[in-house]
Motif scaffolding. Structure first.
Motif, PDB file in Angstrom:
ATOM      1  N   THR A 101       0.848  -1.194   0.000  1.00 37.52           N
ATOM      2  CA  THR A 101       0.000   0.000   0.000  1.00 37.52           C
ATOM      3  C   THR A 101       0.880   1.238   0.000  1.00 37.52           C
ATOM      4  O   THR A 101       1.842   1.320   0.766  1.00 37.52           O
ATOM      5  CB  THR A 101      -0.919   0.030   1.237  1.00 37.52           C
ATOM      6  OG1 THR A 101      -1.705  -1.162   1.274  1.00 37.52           O
ATOM      7  CG2 THR A 101      -1.847   1.236   1.197  1.00 37.52           C
ATOM      8  N   VAL A 102       0.545   2.200  -0.850  1.00 35.84           N
ATOM      9  CA  VAL A 102       1.267   3.470  -0.871  1.00 35.84           C
ATOM     10  C   VAL A 102       0.828   4.304   0.329  1.00 35.84           C
ATOM     11  O   VAL A 102      -0.368   4.450   0.600  1.00 35.84           O
ATOM     12  CB  VAL A 102       0.988   4.244  -2.171  1.00 35.84           C
ATOM     13  CG1 VAL A 102       1.670   5.607  -2.144  1.00 35.84           C
ATOM     14  CG2 VAL A 102       1.448   3.440  -3.374  1.00 35.84           C
ATOM     15  N   LYS A 103       1.804   4.834   1.047  1.00 36.34           N
ATOM     16  CA  LYS A 103       1.499   5.665   2.211  1.00 36.34           C
ATOM     17  C   LYS A 103       2.361   6.922   2.197  1.00 36.34           C
ATOM     18  O   LYS A 103       3.520   6.895   1.780  1.00 36.34           O
ATOM     19  CB  LYS A 103       1.732   4.893   3.509  1.00 36.34           C
ATOM     20  CG  LYS A 103       0.706   3.796   3.747  1.00 36.34           C
ATOM     21  CD  LYS A 103       0.763   3.277   5.167  1.00 36.34           C
ATOM     22  CE  LYS A 103      -0.364   2.286   5.429  1.00 36.34           C
ATOM     23  NZ  LYS A 103      -0.336   1.788   6.828  1.00 36.34           N
ATOM     24  N   ALA A 104       1.769   8.009   2.651  1.00 34.96           N
ATOM     25  CA  ALA A 104       2.517   9.249   2.810  1.00 34.96           C
ATOM     26  C   ALA A 104       3.354   9.159   4.087  1.00 34.96           C
ATOM     27  O   ALA A 104       2.858   8.707   5.128  1.00 34.96           O
ATOM     28  CB  ALA A 104       1.564  10.437   2.896  1.00 34.96           C
ATOM     29  N   ARG A 105       4.618   9.582   3.998  1.00 34.79           N
ATOM     30  CA  ARG A 105       5.467   9.545   5.179  1.00 34.79           C
ATOM     31  C   ARG A 105       4.983  10.540   6.235  1.00 34.79           C
ATOM     32  O   ARG A 105       5.171  10.327   7.424  1.00 34.79           O
ATOM     33  CB  ARG A 105       6.912   9.868   4.805  1.00 34.79           C
ATOM     34  CG  ARG A 105       7.668   8.690   4.218  1.00 34.79           C
ATOM     35  CD  ARG A 105       9.173   8.914   4.320  1.00 34.79           C
ATOM     36  NE  ARG A 105       9.898   7.804   3.743  1.00 34.79           N
ATOM     37  CZ  ARG A 105      10.333   7.756   2.502  1.00 34.79           C
ATOM     38  NH1 ARG A 105      10.089   8.765   1.694  1.00 34.79           N
ATOM     39  NH2 ARG A 105      10.997   6.720   2.037  1.00 34.79           N
ATOM     40  N   HIS A 106       4.400  11.643   5.789  1.00 33.67           N
ATOM     41  CA  HIS A 106       3.918  12.665   6.716  1.00 33.67           C
ATOM     42  C   HIS A 106       2.403  12.782   6.571  1.00 33.67           C
ATOM     43  O   HIS A 106       1.891  13.120   5.500  1.00 33.67           O
ATOM     44  CB  HIS A 106       4.573  14.012   6.435  1.00 33.67           C
ATOM     45  CG  HIS A 106       6.069  13.978   6.504  1.00 33.67           C
ATOM     46  ND1 HIS A 106       6.759  13.732   7.664  1.00 33.67           N
ATOM     47  CD2 HIS A 106       7.004  14.138   5.536  1.00 33.67           C
ATOM     48  CE1 HIS A 106       8.052  13.755   7.418  1.00 33.67           C
ATOM     49  NE2 HIS A 106       8.229  13.980   6.138  1.00 33.67           N
ATOM     50  N   PRO A 136       2.630  22.611   8.635  1.00 32.90           N
ATOM     51  CA  PRO A 136       3.984  22.249   9.069  1.00 32.90           C
ATOM     52  C   PRO A 136       4.843  21.667   7.957  1.00 32.90           C
ATOM     53  O   PRO A 136       6.055  21.528   8.112  1.00 32.90           O
ATOM     54  CB  PRO A 136       3.730  21.208  10.159  1.00 32.90           C
ATOM     55  CG  PRO A 136       2.437  20.572   9.767  1.00 32.90           C
ATOM     56  CD  PRO A 136       1.616  21.656   9.120  1.00 32.90           C
ATOM     57  N   PHE A 137       4.233  21.294   6.825  1.00 27.55           N
ATOM     58  CA  PHE A 137       4.982  20.757   5.687  1.00 27.55           C
ATOM     59  C   PHE A 137       4.147  20.914   4.425  1.00 27.55           C
ATOM     60  O   PHE A 137       2.941  21.209   4.486  1.00 27.55           O
ATOM     61  CB  PHE A 137       5.356  19.276   5.901  1.00 27.55           C
ATOM     62  CG  PHE A 137       4.207  18.384   6.275  1.00 27.55           C
ATOM     63  CD1 PHE A 137       3.362  17.849   5.301  1.00 27.55           C
ATOM     64  CD2 PHE A 137       3.958  18.067   7.607  1.00 27.55           C
ATOM     65  CE1 PHE A 137       2.299  17.029   5.639  1.00 27.55           C
ATOM     66  CE2 PHE A 137       2.902  17.242   7.960  1.00 27.55           C
ATOM     67  CZ  PHE A 137       2.072  16.728   6.976  1.00 27.55           C
ATOM     68  N   ASP A 138       4.799  20.752   3.281  1.00 27.34           N
ATOM     69  CA  ASP A 138       4.080  20.814   1.998  1.00 27.34           C
ATOM     70  C   ASP A 138       3.137  19.614   1.901  1.00 27.34           C
ATOM     71  O   ASP A 138       3.504  18.496   2.273  1.00 27.34           O
ATOM     72  CB  ASP A 138       5.062  20.771   0.823  1.00 27.34           C
ATOM     73  CG  ASP A 138       6.007  21.957   0.814  1.00 27.34           C
ATOM     74  OD1 ASP A 138       5.752  22.925   1.549  1.00 27.34           O
ATOM     75  OD2 ASP A 138       7.010  21.914   0.070  1.00 27.34           O
ATOM     76  N   GLY A 139       1.949  19.845   1.374  1.00 27.22           N
ATOM     77  CA  GLY A 139       1.038  18.716   1.235  1.00 27.22           C
ATOM     78  C   GLY A 139      -0.313  19.121   0.685  1.00 27.22           C
ATOM     79  O   GLY A 139      -0.487  20.201   0.108  1.00 27.22           O
ATOM     80  N   GLU A 184      -6.746  18.061   8.380  1.00 26.25           N
ATOM     81  CA  GLU A 184      -5.832  16.928   8.223  1.00 26.25           C
ATOM     82  C   GLU A 184      -5.037  17.132   6.946  1.00 26.25           C
ATOM     83  O   GLU A 184      -5.597  17.452   5.895  1.00 26.25           O
ATOM     84  CB  GLU A 184      -6.596  15.613   8.177  1.00 26.25           C
ATOM     85  CG  GLU A 184      -5.693  14.382   8.175  1.00 26.25           C
ATOM     86  CD  GLU A 184      -6.465  13.081   8.324  1.00 26.25           C
ATOM     87  OE1 GLU A 184      -5.812  12.015   8.245  1.00 26.25           O
ATOM     88  OE2 GLU A 184      -7.690  13.132   8.500  1.00 26.25           O
ATOM     89  N   LEU A 185      -3.722  16.921   7.047  1.00 32.31           N
ATOM     90  CA  LEU A 185      -2.807  17.218   5.954  1.00 32.31           C
ATOM     91  C   LEU A 185      -1.920  16.007   5.673  1.00 32.31           C
ATOM     92  O   LEU A 185      -1.429  15.369   6.607  1.00 32.31           O
ATOM     93  CB  LEU A 185      -1.939  18.429   6.337  1.00 32.31           C
ATOM     94  CG  LEU A 185      -0.848  18.877   5.369  1.00 32.31           C
ATOM     95  CD1 LEU A 185      -1.460  19.429   4.089  1.00 32.31           C
ATOM     96  CD2 LEU A 185       0.029  19.944   6.033  1.00 32.31           C
TER      97      LEU A 185
END
Length: 306
Positions: free
Chosen positions: A51-56, A171-174, A195-196
């Motif tokens: 499964t593809v998951k976002a690290r952040h 807090p980060f790009d997204g 939620e980001l």
């Protein structure tokens, strides 16, 4: 010329030319191509779903309390680090800041007056026109004013920080995937706002059965196909093998990095993937072209040049 059954560790050659035997009679020779067959090292692999998951991925909470007066984003909006996502009402904080600054000005003025009085008092004390107690009282008054100065400066700094925290920032790009409040709602400290998720820092997470986990130690890469996009396989770097079994599944976790070069494929968080992981030791194998294999009843044969 003879026919020999394929064995995995043989070096095989396809015939350059060979005669056919028909009813005991040798027919004319037929020209054919040949190929030199080489040994290759092959590792056993296991195919697992991933499964593809976002690290952040973060639910951004409030750092202050108050009424939401602005919500600058909706689901699907892209944001950069530091962008304002929402804003709280700040008029009370601004009034507190003005009052604290006015009080500080008054304290600084009183300090200056006390210093002058203390200077005159020391001259009078030296001429024995003022007692030690009166001099000490002026010293103590100056210390109190200095302490009040520090308290007001801390209050101003705290108020300015609260005003800054009234802006909820990324807090980060997204990309925004959910909103948890709306304009006019009261939010307490820590209440969720949005939620980001990061879309430029992705990885593939694979649940690996415990029976295979020890065989994965030391592997550097794995092949991955994002089946929703294409059947093409991509070689991804193994960045982590997590030696902790998921509760109830007895499966460990392997994580593979998705490089920036694959971002053009529109890979998204939650997308499915097929992963081929190498397990066990590499073994030598003889590989022949598929056109060299002759199917005869239950046997697979290849012609070998003497």
């Amino acid at each position: 010329m003879r026919q020999t059954q394929i064995v995995t560790r043989s070096i095989l050659l396809l015939a350059l030319c060979f005669p056919w035997i028909v009813n005991g009679q040798e027919s004319a020779e037929v020209a054919a191509e040949f190929a030199l067959v080489r040994q290759h090292a092959l590792s056993p692999t296991v195919k697992l779903p991933g499964t593809v998951k976002a690290r952040h991925r973060a639910v951004i909470g409030s750092e202050s309390e108050g009424i939401v007066i602005a919500l600058h984003v909706r689901e699907g909006d892209s944001v950069s680090k530091g962008d304002s996502l929402a804003q709280f009402r700040t008029d009370m904080l601004e009034q507190r800041d003005v009052a604290a600054r006015s009080a500080l000005d008054a304290v600084l003025a009183r300090q200056e007056l006390t210093r002058r009085s203390l200077k005159r008092a020391r001259e009078l004390f030296e001429s024995q026109s003022m007692s030690q107690q009166q001099l000490d009282e002026l010293d103590f008054e100056l210390l109190e004013l200095q302490a009040e100065e520090q308290r007001l400066k801390a209050l101003i700094a705290q108020t300015e920080l609260s005003i800054d925290h009234s802006h909820v920032r990324a807090p980060f790009d997204g990309v925004i995937v959910a909103r948890h409040t709306d304009i006019g709602e009261w939010r307490d400290f820590g209440d969720p706002i949005v939620e980001l998720i990061s879309v430029s820092d992705l990885e593939v997470e694979v649940s690996v059965p415990e029976v295979y986990f020890d065989d994965l130690q030391g592997i550097d890469e794995a092949e991955v196909a994002f089946t929703a996009l294409s059947s093409n396989r991509h070689s991804l770097k193994v960045v982590a093998l997590v030696p902790a079994a998921a509760t109830g599944s007895r499966s460990m976790s392997a994580r593979l990095d998705i490089p920036d070069s694959l971002q053009k494929l529109a890979i998204a968080d939650g997308m499915s993937a097929e992963v081929w992981l190498s397990i066990g030791q590499s073994n030598g194998a003889t590989i022949v072209p598929k056109d060299a294999i002759v199917q005869r009843q239950e046997q697979r044969l290849v012609l070998v040049l003497d």
